[in-house]
Scaffold this motif. Structure first.
Motif, PDB file in Angstrom:
ATOM      1  N   PHE A 138       1.836  23.335 -32.990  1.00 33.99           N
ATOM      2  CA  PHE A 138       1.388  21.750 -32.572  1.00 33.99           C
ATOM      3  C   PHE A 138       1.702  20.710 -33.292  1.00 33.99           C
ATOM      4  N   LYS A 139       2.467  21.020 -34.464  1.00 36.43           N
ATOM      5  CA  LYS A 139       3.092  19.933 -35.253  1.00 36.43           C
ATOM      6  C   LYS A 139       4.359  20.528 -36.042  1.00 36.43           C
ATOM      7  N   SER A 197       2.791   7.337 -32.468  1.00 36.59           N
ATOM      8  CA  SER A 197       3.880   8.115 -32.009  1.00 36.59           C
ATOM      9  C   SER A 197       3.654   8.757 -30.757  1.00 36.59           C
ATOM     10  N   CYS A 205      -8.173  20.764 -34.727  1.00 33.99           N
ATOM     11  CA  CYS A 205      -9.083  19.860 -35.183  1.00 33.99           C
ATOM     12  C   CYS A 205      -9.594  18.875 -33.898  1.00 33.99           C
ATOM     13  N   TYR A 241      -1.371  15.235 -28.504  1.00 34.14           N
ATOM     14  CA  TYR A 241      -1.764  16.028 -29.887  1.00 34.14           C
ATOM     15  C   TYR A 241      -2.460  17.383 -29.544  1.00 34.14           C
ATOM     16  N   GLY A 242      -2.513  18.457 -30.375  1.00 28.47           N
ATOM     17  CA  GLY A 242      -2.809  19.662 -30.317  1.00 28.47           C
ATOM     18  C   GLY A 242      -3.495  19.957 -31.670  1.00 28.47           C
ATOM     19  N   PHE A 247     -11.095  15.747 -45.052  1.00 25.63           N
ATOM     20  CA  PHE A 247     -10.346  15.220 -44.076  1.00 25.63           C
ATOM     21  C   PHE A 247      -8.653  15.573 -44.137  1.00 25.63           C
ATOM     22  N   LEU A 248      -8.800  16.769 -44.554  1.00 27.33           N
ATOM     23  CA  LEU A 248      -7.244  17.252 -44.770  1.00 27.33           C
ATOM     24  C   LEU A 248      -6.409  17.751 -43.406  1.00 27.33           C
ATOM     25  N   ARG A 249      -5.232  17.403 -43.680  1.00 27.52           N
ATOM     26  CA  ARG A 249      -4.278  17.755 -42.605  1.00 27.52           C
ATOM     27  C   ARG A 249      -3.643  19.069 -42.790  1.00 27.52           C
ATOM     28  N   GLU A 250      -3.515  19.744 -41.990  1.00 25.95           N
ATOM     29  CA  GLU A 250      -2.713  20.980 -41.934  1.00 25.95           C
ATOM     30  C   GLU A 250      -1.169  20.700 -42.499  1.00 25.95           C
ATOM     31  N   LYS A 278     -16.946  11.953 -40.135  1.00 23.54           N
ATOM     32  CA  LYS A 278     -15.954  13.091 -39.780  1.00 23.54           C
ATOM     33  C   LYS A 278     -15.475  12.981 -38.419  1.00 23.54           C
ATOM     34  N   PHE A 296      -0.075   6.842 -36.677  1.00 24.82           N
ATOM     35  CA  PHE A 296      -0.679   7.584 -35.191  1.00 24.82           C
ATOM     36  C   PHE A 296      -0.573   6.717 -34.246  1.00 24.82           C
TER      37      PHE A 296
HETATM   38  C1  UDX Z   1      -6.170  16.215 -38.273  1.00 27.21           C
HETATM   39  C2  UDX Z   1      -6.534  15.011 -39.129  1.00 27.21           C
HETATM   40  O1  UDX Z   1      -5.452  14.253 -39.291  1.00 27.21           O
HETATM   41  C3  UDX Z   1      -7.382  15.562 -40.258  1.00 27.21           C
HETATM   42  O2  UDX Z   1      -7.710  14.281 -40.962  1.00 27.21           O
HETATM   43  C4  UDX Z   1      -8.421  16.402 -40.017  1.00 27.21           C
HETATM   44  O3  UDX Z   1      -9.049  16.991 -41.145  1.00 27.21           O
HETATM   45  C5  UDX Z   1      -7.871  17.688 -38.980  1.00 27.21           C
HETATM   46  O4  UDX Z   1      -7.199  17.051 -37.987  1.00 27.21           O
HETATM   47  P1  UDX Z   1      -4.142  18.021 -38.238  1.00 27.21           P
HETATM   48  O5  UDX Z   1      -4.876  18.712 -37.177  1.00 27.21           O
HETATM   49  O6  UDX Z   1      -3.729  19.060 -39.231  1.00 27.21           O
HETATM   50  O7  UDX Z   1      -5.184  17.095 -39.043  1.00 27.21           O
HETATM   51  O8  UDX Z   1      -2.930  17.398 -37.537  1.00 27.21           O
HETATM   52  P2  UDX Z   1      -2.145  15.871 -37.650  1.00 27.21           P
HETATM   53  O9  UDX Z   1      -1.398  15.640 -38.556  1.00 27.21           O
HETATM   54  O10 UDX Z   1      -3.408  14.685 -37.612  1.00 27.21           O
HETATM   55  O11 UDX Z   1      -1.989  15.861 -35.860  1.00 27.21           O
HETATM   56  C6  UDX Z   1      -2.810  16.112 -34.916  1.00 27.21           C
HETATM   57  C7  UDX Z   1      -1.758  16.150 -33.598  1.00 27.21           C
HETATM   58  O12 UDX Z   1      -1.387  14.945 -33.290  1.00 27.21           O
HETATM   59  C8  UDX Z   1      -0.443  16.875 -33.769  1.00 27.21           C
HETATM   60  O13 UDX Z   1      -0.325  17.680 -32.561  1.00 27.21           O
HETATM   61  C9  UDX Z   1       0.499  15.829 -33.638  1.00 27.21           C
HETATM   62  O14 UDX Z   1       1.845  15.930 -33.185  1.00 27.21           O
HETATM   63  C10 UDX Z   1      -0.218  14.751 -32.926  1.00 27.21           C
HETATM   64  N1  UDX Z   1       0.256  13.234 -33.263  1.00 27.21           N
HETATM   65  C11 UDX Z   1      -0.018  12.724 -34.501  1.00 27.21           C
HETATM   66  C12 UDX Z   1       0.819  12.411 -32.277  1.00 27.21           C
HETATM   67  O15 UDX Z   1       1.040  13.097 -31.164  1.00 27.21           O
HETATM   68  N2  UDX Z   1       1.125  11.361 -32.427  1.00 27.21           N
HETATM   69  C13 UDX Z   1       0.894  10.726 -33.626  1.00 27.21           C
HETATM   70  O16 UDX Z   1       1.233   9.515 -33.827  1.00 27.21           O
HETATM   71  C14 UDX Z   1       0.149  11.405 -34.695  1.00 27.21           C
END
Ligand code: UDX
Length: 447
Positions: A323-324, A255, A264, A260-261, A150-153, A208, A253
């Protein structure tokens, strides 16, 4: 314990250093010989905070990198399959590498072990793995488990060493696979108190995809609420705060913004939708999640038009391409749609990203990618923010105003307080909050 990691990509390498940090003996394998050479020299081939440091600490002692699978598997307790699962054009995952890795382990193993699927895979992949092992006459000597990551980048090492939960799927409760996985994670459970959930294989696999889809749904939901806020004069920041104080909802989550991008969410949603369709289950809720996320990218273009009128011939500055924040990853980033859309309208785009600039040069060949934030906005007709890098919010807004030709900011990440932008005299359009036009706050639906 001895662990073999098959596939040293984002998931595999981070897991490898994580297991070494827990005190295990880890052998990393990859089909890419160049990667193995780099890793042997202690150089991860991608950036992730703390990864290089931990690799350096354990390389050559607790972690080694190998190319001979047979030798690596001798006396191993587990082989984690962390290979790529690329998306096919129909959204389904291409699982050929998972199949190959399973065959290779089955052929090469001479001592009992557990194959653990860690790559993100659809439900029933473990069934297929079992079939492969049966065909190869190795089921029994080799057991199967599912252990999704479940790791985030950008926080991958932290997420690995301090997880919210550990999920383990097994064929038989209390059997060898469960014992081995419990043994592997015992030091982590002891260190962090993280809950360890043991389920059947299908359940673990589903957790997952269900989790990531839920998180994406939270984002599209708040973005839909933001659209209502814009029509009614409510403020999304405070709506989200008010919602998040409910323990059942939680503050994360929520915001609003351009959506999102990443590698994953888009991929996992497509795979989950395809699987639901295959088994005849209704997951249409995720169709809406995807559509809303796509529309956010159109909505920001509409906001640019609303603020600058004609885009044709204008210079538009873009802050943020990744993407973030915290990553140089451009995969499925909003910038990939927003910049071409601005250019199609005739804009000259000048962009800056603190990490993704170099990579972006090949991705955006017709875009002027500059080396710092201030150069991007110098003399521009408007600034569009696509990634909420902390350094952007730290820049004095007066300086931003002085640098722009016209004081227009379209903010896809709600970086600044509306009142501050109004006081500074901007035209400022964000998501789910009142518009500011030439320093005046315009609340819809209010007198
Ligand atoms: C995600 C999951 O969080 C992680 O558990 C899984 O294993 C892989 O996918 P990741 O893709 O690294 O991780 O990024 P994350 O920090 O979750 O953000 C995903 C996207 O959502 C980003 O583009 C971010 O900008 C967007 N986002 C996140 C929003 O637009 N609003 C929010 O409130 C939170």
């Amino acid at each position: 314990m001895k662990i073999v990691i098959i596939g040293c990509g984002h998931v595999g390498l981070v897991s490898a250093v994580g297991f070494a940090e827990l005190g295990h003996q880890v052998v990393g394998m990859d089909s890419d010989a160049q990667r193995i050479e780099l890793l042997r020299a202690g150089q991860p081939w991608f950036y992730e905070p703390d990864l290089a440091e931990l690799l350096e600490q354990h390389n050559g002692n607790r972690i080694t990198f190998a190319t001979d699978l047979k030798e690596a598997l001798v006396d191993a307790d587990a082989a984690f399959i962390c290979v790529a699962t690329p998306t096919r054009p129909d959204g389904r995952l291409n699982l050929v590498y998972v199949e190959q890795a399973t065959h290779n382990v089955a052929e090469s193993a001479t001592t009992p072990l557990v194959i653990v699927e860690k790559s993100t895979v659809p439900v029933h992949t473990s069934k297929r793995i079992i079939e492969v092992l049966e065909m190869d006459g190795k089921l029994g000597m080799i057991e199967v488990a599912s252990n999704p990551e479940f790791l985030r980048e950008g926080a991958a090492v932290r997420d690995t060493l301090d997880p919210d939960r550990i999920v383990i799927g097994v064929r038989t409760r209390g059997g060898t696979a469960e014992q081995v996985l419990r043994g592997i994670y015992a030091p982590l459970v002891e260190r962090t108190g993280a809950p360890l959930l043991v389920t059947d294989l299908e359940t673990a696999e589903l957790i997952k995809h269900a989790s990531n889809s839920f998180l994406a749904m939270k984002i599209s939901y708040i973005n839909s609420v933001a659209a209502v806020c814009e029509k009614t004069g409510a403020d999304i920041d405070e709506v989200a705060r008010g919602m998040g104080l409910d323990a059942r909802i939680g503050p994360h989550f929520l915001s609003a913004g351009v959506g999102y991008g990443g590698s994953c969410f888009p991929k996992d949603l497509a795979a989950f939708l395809a699987q639901a369709a295959d088994v005849g289950a209704d997951m249409s809720i995720l169709d809406a999640v995807r559509r809303i996320n796509r529309e956010q990218r159109d909505r920001i273009i509409d906001k640019v038009k609303q603020a600058v009128w004609n885009i044709d011939g204008k210079t538009i500055a873009v802050w943020g391409l990744a993407f973030k924040p915290g990553t140089d990853d451009l995969r499925e980033a909003p910038s990939l749609d927003v910049i071409p859309a601005l250019q199609a309208e005739g804009a000259h785009v000048r962009a800056f990203d603190p990490a993704a600039g170099q990579i972006a040069k090949s991705e955006f060949p017709t875009t002027d990618i500059v080396a710092d934030a201030m150069t991007a906005i110098e003399g521009a007709d408007a600034l569009v923010v696509l990634t909420e890098w902390r350094e952007f919010a730290a820049i004095d807004i007066q300086q931003v105003k002085d640098a722009l030709r016209r004081p227009i900011v379209i903010d896809g990440r709600n970086l600044w307080p509306v009142e501050a932008m109004a006081a500074a005299g901007f035209t400022y359009l964000s998501f789910g909050r009142p518009d500011v036009v030439a320093g005046q706050v315009k609340r819809a639906g209010r007198n």
